[in-house]
Design a protein around this motif. Structure first.
Motif, short mmCIF file in Angstrom:
data_model
loop_
_atom_site.label_atom_id
_atom_site.label_comp_id
_atom_site.label_asym_id
_atom_site.label_seq_id
_atom_site.Cartn_x
_atom_site.Cartn_y
_atom_site.Cartn_z
N LEU A 1 -11.89 1.78 29.53
CA LEU A 1 -11.69 0.45 29.56
C LEU A 1 -10.40 0.14 30.08
O LEU A 1 -10.14 -0.82 30.72
CB LEU A 1 -11.77 -0.08 28.11
CG LEU A 1 -13.36 0.10 27.57
CD1 LEU A 1 -13.22 -0.49 26.30
CD2 LEU A 1 -14.14 -0.85 28.55
N ASP A 2 -9.43 1.04 29.82
CA ASP A 2 -7.92 0.89 30.41
C ASP A 2 -8.13 0.96 31.75
O ASP A 2 -7.45 0.22 32.57
CB ASP A 2 -7.14 2.03 29.73
CG ASP A 2 -6.65 1.86 28.40
OD1 ASP A 2 -7.03 0.62 27.85
OD2 ASP A 2 -6.14 2.59 27.64
N ALA A 3 -8.99 2.05 32.32
CA ALA A 3 -8.78 2.15 33.72
C ALA A 3 -9.57 0.98 34.64
O ALA A 3 -9.14 0.58 35.73
CB ALA A 3 -9.91 3.61 34.06
N ILE A 4 -10.64 0.29 33.88
CA ILE A 4 -11.23 -0.61 34.51
C ILE A 4 -10.18 -1.96 34.35
O ILE A 4 -10.20 -2.58 35.36
CB ILE A 4 -12.38 -1.20 33.46
CG1 ILE A 4 -13.47 -0.14 33.67
CG2 ILE A 4 -13.05 -2.60 33.81
CD1 ILE A 4 -14.75 -0.33 32.72
N GLY A 5 -9.35 -2.06 33.34
CA GLY A 5 -8.30 -3.04 33.31
C GLY A 5 -7.46 -2.97 34.50
O GLY A 5 -7.02 -4.02 35.06
N HIS A 6 -6.89 -1.48 34.65
CA HIS A 6 -6.00 -1.59 36.06
C HIS A 6 -6.69 -1.76 37.24
O HIS A 6 -5.99 -2.17 38.11
CB HIS A 6 -5.50 -0.29 35.75
CG HIS A 6 -4.48 0.01 34.63
ND1 HIS A 6 -3.29 -0.54 34.55
CD2 HIS A 6 -4.69 0.98 33.54
CE1 HIS A 6 -2.65 -0.20 33.40
NE2 HIS A 6 -3.50 0.85 32.84
N CYS A 7 -7.95 -1.27 37.46
CA CYS A 7 -8.54 -1.25 38.49
C CYS A 7 -9.03 -3.03 38.98
O CYS A 7 -8.62 -3.38 39.98
CB CYS A 7 -9.93 -0.83 38.50
SG CYS A 7 -11.25 -0.87 39.87
N LEU A 8 -9.12 -3.67 37.94
CA LEU A 8 -9.30 -5.13 38.20
C LEU A 8 -7.92 -5.78 38.87
O LEU A 8 -8.22 -6.66 39.60
CB LEU A 8 -9.67 -5.72 36.96
CG LEU A 8 -11.23 -6.18 36.54
CD1 LEU A 8 -11.23 -6.64 34.97
CD2 LEU A 8 -11.67 -6.92 37.40
N LYS A 9 -7.02 -5.52 38.32
CA LYS A 9 -5.89 -6.18 38.86
C LYS A 9 -5.56 -6.09 40.36
O LYS A 9 -5.20 -6.94 41.24
CB LYS A 9 -4.57 -5.50 38.36
CG LYS A 9 -3.30 -6.10 38.57
CD LYS A 9 -2.18 -5.34 37.91
CE LYS A 9 -0.50 -5.75 38.23
NZ LYS A 9 -0.49 -7.17 38.14
N LYS A 10 -5.96 -4.92 40.95
CA LYS A 10 -5.87 -4.67 42.23
C LYS A 10 -6.92 -5.46 43.20
O LYS A 10 -7.01 -5.43 44.51
CB LYS A 10 -6.11 -3.39 42.61
CG LYS A 10 -5.14 -2.34 41.94
CD LYS A 10 -5.37 -0.81 42.39
CE LYS A 10 -6.53 -0.32 41.89
NZ LYS A 10 -6.70 1.30 42.05
N MET B 1 -8.24 -7.97 28.41
CA MET B 1 -9.64 -7.47 28.02
C MET B 1 -9.59 -7.31 26.40
O MET B 1 -8.69 -6.63 26.02
CB MET B 1 -9.93 -6.20 28.58
CG MET B 1 -11.57 -5.99 28.37
SD MET B 1 -12.03 -4.21 28.97
CE MET B 1 -11.05 -4.30 30.68
N LYS B 2 -10.57 -7.94 25.86
CA LYS B 2 -10.42 -7.60 24.37
C LYS B 2 -11.86 -7.66 24.01
O LYS B 2 -12.93 -8.40 24.29
CB LYS B 2 -9.89 -9.07 23.66
CG LYS B 2 -9.79 -8.94 21.89
CD LYS B 2 -9.12 -9.86 21.41
CE LYS B 2 -8.96 -10.01 20.19
NZ LYS B 2 -8.32 -8.43 19.51
N ILE B 3 -12.11 -6.57 23.14
CA ILE B 3 -13.57 -6.05 22.46
C ILE B 3 -13.35 -5.81 21.03
O ILE B 3 -12.83 -4.62 21.04
CB ILE B 3 -14.08 -5.00 23.54
CG1 ILE B 3 -14.41 -5.53 24.79
CG2 ILE B 3 -15.68 -4.81 22.79
CD1 ILE B 3 -14.41 -4.30 25.73
N GLY B 4 -13.53 -6.43 20.06
CA GLY B 4 -13.33 -5.90 18.67
C GLY B 4 -12.11 -5.63 18.53
O GLY B 4 -11.31 -6.60 18.68
N ASP B 5 -11.81 -4.35 18.05
CA ASP B 5 -10.34 -4.09 17.87
C ASP B 5 -9.46 -3.62 18.98
O ASP B 5 -8.34 -3.50 18.86
CB ASP B 5 -10.52 -2.94 16.74
CG ASP B 5 -10.76 -3.30 15.42
OD1 ASP B 5 -10.61 -4.58 15.28
OD2 ASP B 5 -11.39 -2.41 14.57
#
Length: 365
Positions: free
Chosen positions: A37-46, A58-62
């Protein structure tokens, strides 16, 4: 021409992002999904036009991922993350409000964000399906082990009953004939040992549900209070307190009163054993439409993960040698199964363990 080139570059960035997201999901470690999920977040920025000013949340539950490049008010677009048709989180991409407006977001970017949200939801669905499959597999393996152990222990119990009865009977006969103090003491030890062995056999019979049941409607509140009264000296010695909560004090269960008493006695005694001095044991009884749930919570150290699946097996115990036979929880499991119920344990939030029993409600015959 410049506009066409710019659009083409943006399209390439979006497709590259979607490809990278898909690759990340395919190679996801389901035991540590937050890394993906962290990698997807960084990927989105680009993938956005103004990468240097792009904020991603990005927020999913905790779980929360944030990459905020500038504090202050932001304008943003958002995509929900749905898991089994239930929205459980979101992904938000934004720009600083003083520099941009909503019109600066491309339609392709909005579609990309929706697709990424869909892919993340699919990832979480696969993770839960995998966890469910593993849990079912463990339950089936445990059920097979318990079934085999049940057959073995039933055979042992039947084989031991006759010789134990003979030992006990003849020891009593000899004890009546002997006059010497030393011989009488020795026979008394033989008789006590035989009685102890007979109790172990009885527990084995409980585990395999071989003991006939006297089923009738019984009130749970008096049973809980009687067990606590029996254990009152133990509570006092350990300086423990207890709290009882009934959703309905008139709650009744169709059960064998003696066996249900044994279940509660064993579980509460277990909670007492593992609780620290000055600790508290909580007993909650809740009656729902279809089931009656009993929860017994202690404040001990909890059950280690590596033994959690074994605690209901006969002869398995975490107590020191000589302090437990390893039959208490297996007897509890056998009795509850014989009543059509289910028992499991979970960690207590404040530390310790909660044993949960679910009994289906049955109409009185």
């Amino acid at each position: 021409m410049e506009t066409a080139e710019k659009k083409l570059k943006e399209r390439i960035k979006e497709l590259t992002c979607l490809y990278e997201v898909t690759s990340i999901i395919v190679n996801c470690d389901y035991d540590r999904p937050e890394i993906s999920l962290d990698a997807i977040g960084h990927c989105l920025k680009k993938a956005w036009q103004f990468e240097d000013d792009t904020n991603v949340v990005m927020k999913i539950g905790d779980y929360t991922f944030t990459e905020i490049v500038s504090p202050g008010e932001r304008i943003s677009i958002r995509a929900g993350i749905r898991v089994f048709n239930k929205e459980e989180g979101f992904i938000e991409v934004g720009y600083p409000a003083e520099k941009y407006t909503l019109s600066d977001f491309l339609d392709e970017e909005k579609r990309l964000l929706d697709n990424v949200g869909l892919e993340v939801g699919n990832l979480l669905e696969r993770k839960r399906i995998r966890e469910s499959e593993l849990a079912i597999k463990r339950q089936m393996e445990r059920a097979d082990r318990l079934s085999i152990l049940g057959e073995i222990t039933a055979g042992i119990a039947h084989e031991l009953n006759t010789p134990l009865t003979n030992i006990l009977g003849f020891a009593e006969l000899l004890e009546g004939r002997m006059t010497g103090r030393e011989e009488t003491d020795d026979l008394h030890k033989i008789r006590e040992s035989a009685i102890f062995c007979r109790e172990v056999v009885k527990k084995l019979m409980f585990f395999t549900c071989e003991v006939p049941q006297m089923m009738k409607p019984v009130a749970l509140k008096p049973i809980v209070e009687n067990v606590l009264q029996l254990l009152k000296p133990t509570f006092q010695n350990r300086q423990l307190t207890h709290h009882i909560n009934f959703s309905d004090e008139k709650t009744e269960l169709k059960a064998d009163e003696i066996q249900i008493t044994q279940v509660l006695f064993n579980l509460i005694m277990n909670a007492v054993y593992y609780s620290p001095e000055h600790g508290s044991i909580d007993i909650d009884v809740n009656e729902g439409e279809d089931a009656i749930t009993i929860e017994i919570a202690d404040q001990g150290k909890g059950i280690p993960e590596n033994v959690g699946d074994r605690i209901f097996e006969p002869f398995f115990t975490t107590k020191p040698t000589g302090e437990g036979s390893g039959l208490g929880l297996s007897v509890v499991h056998g009795i509850i199964s014989g009543h059509g119920g289910h028992i499991f344990h979970r960690p207590r939030k404040e530390g310790g363990t909660v044993f949960v029993i679910n009994f289906p409600k049955k109409p009185t015959e």
